[in-house]
Design an enzyme around this catalytic site. Sequence first.
Site, mmCIF file in Angstrom:
data_model
loop_
_atom_site.group_PDB
_atom_site.id
_atom_site.type_symbol
_atom_site.label_atom_id
_atom_site.label_comp_id
_atom_site.label_asym_id
_atom_site.label_seq_id
_atom_site.Cartn_x
_atom_site.Cartn_y
_atom_site.Cartn_z
ATOM 1 N N ARG A 37 33.967 45.585 43.088
ATOM 2 C CA ARG A 37 33.153 44.181 42.361
ATOM 3 C C ARG A 37 32.139 44.580 41.520
ATOM 4 O O ARG A 37 31.752 43.782 40.604
ATOM 5 C CB ARG A 37 32.873 43.212 43.659
ATOM 6 C CG ARG A 37 34.013 42.495 44.277
ATOM 7 C CD ARG A 37 33.357 41.551 45.256
ATOM 8 N NE ARG A 37 34.610 40.508 45.569
ATOM 9 C CZ ARG A 37 34.498 39.950 46.723
ATOM 10 N NH1 ARG A 37 33.551 40.306 47.569
ATOM 11 N NH2 ARG A 37 35.369 39.009 47.011
ATOM 12 N N LYS A 202 38.665 35.385 57.373
ATOM 13 C CA LYS A 202 38.112 34.080 57.110
ATOM 14 C C LYS A 202 38.974 32.894 57.472
ATOM 15 O O LYS A 202 39.634 32.151 56.423
ATOM 16 C CB LYS A 202 37.496 34.168 55.684
ATOM 17 C CG LYS A 202 36.524 34.924 55.361
ATOM 18 C CD LYS A 202 35.989 34.947 54.136
ATOM 19 C CE LYS A 202 34.735 35.853 53.740
ATOM 20 N NZ LYS A 202 34.309 36.281 52.211
ATOM 21 N N GLY A 360 37.967 40.265 48.271
ATOM 22 C CA GLY A 360 37.071 41.334 48.342
ATOM 23 C C GLY A 360 37.591 42.785 49.113
ATOM 24 O O GLY A 360 37.754 43.760 49.030
ATOM 25 N N GLY A 384 39.285 33.893 48.328
ATOM 26 C CA GLY A 384 38.991 32.343 48.628
ATOM 27 C C GLY A 384 39.238 31.682 47.159
ATOM 28 O O GLY A 384 39.777 30.509 47.035
HETATM 29 N N1 LIG Z 1 43.763 40.582 63.616
HETATM 30 C C1 LIG Z 1 42.513 40.651 62.949
HETATM 31 N N2 LIG Z 1 41.205 40.446 63.823
HETATM 32 C C2 LIG Z 1 40.104 40.485 63.359
HETATM 33 N N3 LIG Z 1 39.889 40.642 62.224
HETATM 34 C C3 LIG Z 1 40.718 40.866 61.328
HETATM 35 C C4 LIG Z 1 42.088 40.906 61.703
HETATM 36 N N4 LIG Z 1 42.765 41.316 60.684
HETATM 37 C C5 LIG Z 1 42.205 41.414 59.600
HETATM 38 N N5 LIG Z 1 40.959 41.307 59.872
HETATM 39 C C6 LIG Z 1 39.584 41.452 59.311
HETATM 40 O O1 LIG Z 1 39.631 40.486 58.055
HETATM 41 C C7 LIG Z 1 38.563 41.242 57.281
HETATM 42 C C8 LIG Z 1 38.913 40.786 55.860
HETATM 43 O O2 LIG Z 1 39.113 39.200 55.771
HETATM 44 P P1 LIG Z 1 38.780 38.310 54.567
HETATM 45 O O3 LIG Z 1 37.380 38.524 54.118
HETATM 46 O O4 LIG Z 1 39.396 37.235 54.726
HETATM 47 O O5 LIG Z 1 39.591 39.053 53.259
HETATM 48 P P2 LIG Z 1 39.566 38.934 51.732
HETATM 49 O O6 LIG Z 1 37.910 39.495 51.563
HETATM 50 O O7 LIG Z 1 40.452 39.894 51.245
HETATM 51 O O8 LIG Z 1 39.362 37.782 51.104
HETATM 52 C C9 LIG Z 1 38.725 42.751 57.162
HETATM 53 O O9 LIG Z 1 37.438 43.194 57.605
HETATM 54 C C10 LIG Z 1 39.819 43.019 58.560
HETATM 55 O O10 LIG Z 1 39.119 44.033 59.321
HETATM 56 O O1 LIG Z 2 33.996 37.866 49.626
HETATM 57 C C1 LIG Z 2 34.122 36.872 49.212
HETATM 58 O O2 LIG Z 2 35.255 36.006 49.113
HETATM 59 P P1 LIG Z 2 36.718 36.533 49.838
HETATM 60 O O3 LIG Z 2 36.505 37.260 51.272
HETATM 61 O O4 LIG Z 2 37.509 35.465 49.974
HETATM 62 O O5 LIG Z 2 37.386 37.364 48.720
HETATM 63 C C2 LIG Z 2 33.186 36.183 48.177
HETATM 64 O O6 LIG Z 2 32.023 37.017 47.880
HETATM 65 C C3 LIG Z 2 32.637 34.927 48.760
HETATM 66 O O7 LIG Z 2 31.836 35.077 49.837
HETATM 67 P P2 LIG Z 2 31.792 34.054 50.899
HETATM 68 O O8 LIG Z 2 33.071 33.742 51.543
HETATM 69 O O9 LIG Z 2 30.824 34.713 52.173
HETATM 70 O O10 LIG Z 2 31.229 32.832 50.294
#
Ligand SMILES: Nc1ncnc2c1ncn2[C@@H]1O[C@H](COP(=O)(O)OP(=O)(O)O)[C@@H](O)[C@H]1O
Ligand SMILES: O=C(OP(=O)(O)O)[C@H](O)COP(=O)(O)O
Length: 403
Positions: A37, A202, A360, A384
């Site tokens: 990033r 998330k 991310g 997101g």
């Molecule tokens: N079954 C699970 N239980 C808890 N955490 C998980 C599980 N599967 C994946 N994760 C966690 O999800 C996190 C990423 O989620 P998220 O922020 O939603 O993805 P992104 O940043 O790609 O949008 C990672 O740190 C990973 O460890």
């Molecule tokens: O990591 C982010 O989003 P992402 O996990 O959905 O890729 C962005 O930095 C937004 O962070 P936020 O979901 O805490 O608002």
Amino acid sequence: MKTIDELLSEGVAGKRVFVRADLNVPLDGTTITDDGRIRAVVPTVKALADAGARVIVASHLGRPKGAPDPAFSLAPAAARLGELLGADVAFAEDTVGTSAEAVVSGLADGGVAVIENLRFNAGETSKDDAERAAFADRLAGLADVYVGDGFGAVHRKHASVFDLPKRLPHYAGYLIATEVGVLKKLTDDVQRPYVVALGGAKVSDKLAVIDQLLGKADRLLIGGGMAYTFLKAKGYEVGISLLQEDQIPAVQEYIERAEKNGVELVLPVDVLVAPEFPDLKTKAPANPTTVAADAIPADQEGLDIGPVTRKLYASKLADAATVFWNGPMGVFEHPDYAEGTKAVAQALVDAPGFTVVGGGDSAAAVRTLGFDENAFGHISTGGGASLEYLEGKTLPGLAALED
Ligand SMILES: Nc1ncnc2c1ncn2[C@@H]1O[C@H](COP(=O)(O)OP(=O)(O)O)[C@@H](O)[C@H]1O
Ligand SMILES: O=C(OP(=O)(O)O)[C@H](O)COP(=O)(O)O
């Protein structure tokens, strides 16, 4: 939307330009484990600095609670930005206080500064319009021009994303322009079969997106922390896995609607479980057990998809003409729970169509697990944000740049 090229042609020498970036990088203590990033915003920062602007880079990091918290300091990101630019980058220890004012007024033409985490101020994320506006007014006092380039945060109606551009002449940076260009292709002219894979942690944010995706995708593969709300909605025991209890009725309706509309909604058939979340610092062996998705013990947590599911998901991606993937399939940061994410990443590499990885952590996962970035059609810095874009939602940070 006016772009940074227009700003550059108007001339920025001597102007204070506020760049809202997304420097929300994964950290192990103060060590950045993936700097994707930060690299993504370098072209915008460099172009502005080369043109003589005084560049103020701002971002959030993590989810601090509206007050300073050293664990979420942007200092490591500022140092890395300096390395990538090959230039000194000043760092302000607050966001709108005396340190920020001093650092900004000390900037020479072509200089770059990073101010501290925007979310150390409650006004940044407040749902109260007046509180956000008051914080945006203070941020506006630091700068003459606004450049939006934090694609990963454009779905957030936050002061620096939504309110601040209304107060300054505003432009989109190179990253936002590129991201929107690619995602537009997925909404305007999607090739089928269109497969969406969703995982991550998330869960509450991203479950809602499925409502719209059910009308767009041909197949939805569910993994990561998101899977357990689906398994629970089917009546299975999920032990101490991540669970969004309040969304179970909504998920039950998604399952029914998918069946009615002929959308393949694919859930894990086996998962890796353990009595506790792994230690991501020591990476000590976690010794997980593989169980069927309907046989998760009450005292255990699901932390990755299992081997049968890995094969199943790979087969569901094998003929995809378009793939969008957000959210790791498991806790990939620990080697015992990385196989599910690796399998899905490999399936994207092997898929014949156009593949997009967003988020991310998802982007960090493909890089830290050793995949070649060029093997994917596009790696988006926003999870997101890209999901909500694909949903067809108006994103506050893009709407504010368009006004
Ligand atoms: N079954 C699970 N239980 C808890 N955490 C998980 C599980 N599967 C994946 N994760 C966690 O999800 C996190 C990423 O989620 P998220 O922020 O939603 O993805 P992104 O940043 O790609 O949008 C990672 O740190 C990973 O460890
Ligand atoms: O990591 C982010 O989003 P992402 O996990 O959905 O890729 C962005 O930095 C937004 O962070 P936020 O979901 O805490 O608002």
